[in-house]
Design an enzyme around this catalytic site. Structure first.
Site, short mmCIF file in Angstrom:
data_model
loop_
_atom_site.label_atom_id
_atom_site.label_comp_id
_atom_site.label_asym_id
_atom_site.label_seq_id
_atom_site.Cartn_x
_atom_site.Cartn_y
_atom_site.Cartn_z
N ASP A 10 -7.58 -5.47 -5.11
CA ASP A 10 -6.69 -5.75 -3.98
C ASP A 10 -6.82 -7.18 -3.50
O ASP A 10 -6.87 -7.45 -2.30
CB ASP A 10 -6.93 -4.78 -2.81
CG ASP A 10 -5.96 -5.03 -1.65
OD1 ASP A 10 -4.77 -5.17 -1.92
OD2 ASP A 10 -6.41 -5.10 -0.49
N ASN A 32 -0.82 -7.56 -3.97
CA ASN A 32 -1.44 -6.67 -4.95
C ASN A 32 -0.42 -5.74 -5.60
O ASN A 32 0.55 -5.33 -4.98
CB ASN A 32 -2.52 -5.81 -4.29
CG ASN A 32 -1.98 -4.96 -3.16
OD1 ASN A 32 -1.71 -5.47 -2.07
ND2 ASN A 32 -1.81 -3.66 -3.39
N GLU A 88 0.82 -1.22 0.00
CA GLU A 88 0.00 0.00 0.00
C GLU A 88 0.86 1.27 0.00
O GLU A 88 0.33 2.38 0.05
CB GLU A 88 -0.94 -0.01 1.20
CG GLU A 88 -2.19 -0.83 0.98
CD GLU A 88 -1.89 -2.30 0.71
OE1 GLU A 88 -2.24 -2.77 -0.40
OE2 GLU A 88 -1.30 -2.97 1.57
#
Length: 601
Positions: A319, A277, A194
């Site tokens: 995701d 991801n 992230e």
């Protein structure tokens, strides 16, 4: 594999005497002693199965609390303890304390390690300050700290033997995963998808901490550690297989984090792990398949070179990290004895592959509400063989930026997140803790700044339409891709499962219950509410002739981030705060190890 090869009366001193030269053989033998629990998943195959059967389906209802231990930390407690001889090793979330408890001396604290870490690492941790456990090998305990420091502690004294930095928190890298000792190396992944980290798996020398190899999830071939023999679904991946699927230099901030579990097959000499991801969550900003995010990797542990890969979710739009555990088993499928790898992906599909070759054998939905895909193309002569068919109604890419795509199942936290499933060779079934959750997903344009969130999507989460339960605990037949039985749970089942030779399967709930069910039928046989919600993994061991079951409770993790971090905005926690708002009606923060046993006869 499970044949007893090692004396069951190991003392801690004998265990600590093992040297690095035979650390792998010693550890492999130790993992076959059911009295101990010497690896995060119990064994190299990640089966989370125990041959102990003193506690069984006929008497598990009589379980009682034997003893408890407070960790002194109030955040999400993932993972579980190790038991090596007479010593139990208990870990915590940040600040990542480690306790050594002597089971022979009324669980006395033999030593405690508490690292001094910069608290500025906390905001860089995506989904709570969790840690998934420590590893043992060569007389050492290995801890992956939040600040990415890998520390080797003397297992007898807690003294620091060596440390090495696995990443840079100032650029978004953090440490949450459990290491795995293989031969004379410690293998370790990294978190930070992230934050646009170019993620990797790294092998360190068990004696010195010196880096031996590092394999990235995306980038040039020499960084991926692939060669002309590396295949996907039986075909060579070819030169620049990753670079061709990214626009320009986007791969440098491409994510593909490796914070999940690692398994190892000593016979094939392959380690298996997943990548997460791609960055950002806005698919419009990264055209292409974004290889090799969302991928199962089979690597040689000596060199790191990949024998085969399989990308489950090309050009991820939701995701659906591919980091969940790889469970290894030997079964007969379609009349042929196979060495299998089974993986329950965040994307809601349960995969069975031949772990020697990477051949795809099964790919089926393990939650019937999965609606982003109609399934995987299983025709070997098809140009889209092995790829999922994406349904337009769930495509966040086709909808475009600033468009809220509603009713996507599963939610970003997947039909299962990191909470590991178990496998019983007795029933040949997998026992899977699942999330039964859907979402609305709105991508937006985001720019990259090192060390800052690189997400680019707003989410909300909720149960599937017309339903109220957010979780199921299921039994799965990996040969057919079918659910055998399913138990509803009010919230996601965020605890790791345990299967035993006693015909019992254990798991925990977010409200805080430890539950035991019949392995064949799923019938609930026992439950006990611990002091806080459970996101830890159930462990069992034997001491003094008695079987014990242990569980860490302490609500948190992604599903419990609202409680753990005191968040109230429904879209906070990447959408989880609103979805799990009702959890605060059932549990509160805590940090306790609860150990169960049968009453004295």
């Amino acid at each position: 594999m499970r044949k007893m090869l090692y004396a069951t009366g190991l003392g801690a001193m004998a265990v600590f005497a093992a040297g690095a030269a035979n650390a792998n053989d010693e550890l492999h033998k130790m993992s076959q002693n059911p009295k101990d629990w010497v690896m995060p998943a119990g064994d190299y195959a990640n089966q989370r199965y125990s041959k102990l059967n003193q506690i069984n389906a006929s008497n598990v209802g009589k379980l009682q609390v034997a003893w408890t231990f407070s960790t002194g930390v109030l955040r999400g407690h993932e993972g579980g303890p190790l038991i090596v001889g007479n010593i139990m090793y208990v870990h915590t979330p940040f600040p990542n304390k480690v306790y050594a408890l002597d089971l022979s001396q009324d669980n006395k604290i033999v030593w405690k390690y508490e690292p001094k870490q910069d608290p500025n690492v906390i905001p860089v941790m995506c989904c709570d300050t969790v840690n998934r456990g420590v590893a043992y090998g060569d007389g050492k305990i290995f801890l992956h700290q939040a600040d990415t420091t890998l520390v080797a502690l003397d297992a007898k004294t807690g003294k620091v033997e060596w440390t090495v930095k696995n990443g840079d928190p100032s650029k978004g890298s953090t440490g949450t995963s459990a290491p795995l000792v293989v031969k004379d190396k410690v293998l370790l992944g990294i978190s930070g998808g992230e934050f646009g980290v170019q993620a990797h798996v790294t092998a360190y020398d068990i004696k010195t901490g010196k880096q031996v190899w590092r394999g990235f999830s995306e980038g040039p071939d020499d960084q991926l550690l692939v060669d002309d023999k590396t295949t996907e679904l039986g075909k060579p991946i070819g030169k620049d297989s990753s670079l061709k699927t990214w626009q320009g230099d986007q791969w440098k901030i491409g994510g593909g984090a490796t914070w999940g579990w690692i398994s190892y097959d000593p016979e094939l000499n392959l380690v298996d792990h997943g990548s997460g991801n791609p960055s950002t969550w806005n698919p419009k900003q990264r055209p292409g398949d974004n290889k090799w995010s969302m991928t199962i990797w089979a690597r040689n542990p000596d060199t790191g070179v990949a024998k085969w890969v399989y990308q489950m979710t090309p050009h991820d739009e939701w995701d659906y990290d591919g980091v969940n555990e790889m469970i290894l088993s030997d079964q007969t499928i379609d009349g042929k004895a196979r060495k299998l790898l089974t993986h329950f992906d965040r994307n809601g599909l349960g995969y069975t592959l031949d772990r020697a070759t990477g051949e795809l054998l099964v790919a089926e939905k393990y939650d019937p509400k999965v609606n982003w895909t109609s399934g995987v193309d299983m025709k070997k002569d098809s140009p889209t063989y092995g790829r999922p068919k994406v349904l337009d109604a769930a495509s966040t890419d086709k909808a475009g930026e600033d468009v809220n795509v509603k009713g996507i199942c599963p939610a970003a936290l997947g039909s299962k997140d990191e909470q590991p499933a178990a496998y019983s060779p007795d029933t040949q079934l997998f026992y899977v803790p699942t999330n039964h959750v859907c979402m609305d997903y709105e991508p937006f344009k985001v720019s990259y700044t090192a060390g800052q969130p690189y997400v680019g999507a707003t989410l909300s989460m909720y149960p599937p339409p017309g339903e109220t339960n957010m979780g199921n605990f299921i039994a799965w037949d990996g040969k057919t891709g079918k659910i055998v039985w399913s138990n509803k749970e009010q919230f996601s089942v965020w605890s790791g499962a345990l299967a035993t030779a006693g015909g019992v399967v254990f798991y925990g709930t977010l409200e805080g219950y430890l539950k035991a069910v019949d392995a064949k039928t799923g019938k609930e046989l026992y439950k006990f509410k611990t002091p806080s919600g459970i996101i830890g993994n159930v462990t069992t061991y034997e001491h003094g002739g008695k079987q014990y079951v242990a569980i860490l409770s302490g609500v948190g993790g992604w599903a419990g981030i609202g409680l753990a971090a005191g968040l109230t905005d429904p879209t906070a926690g990447l959408g989880a705060v609103g979805g799990y708002a009702a959890l605060s009606n059932y549990t509160a923060l805590g940090g306790t190890l609860t150990v169960f046993s049968l009453p004295q006869q």
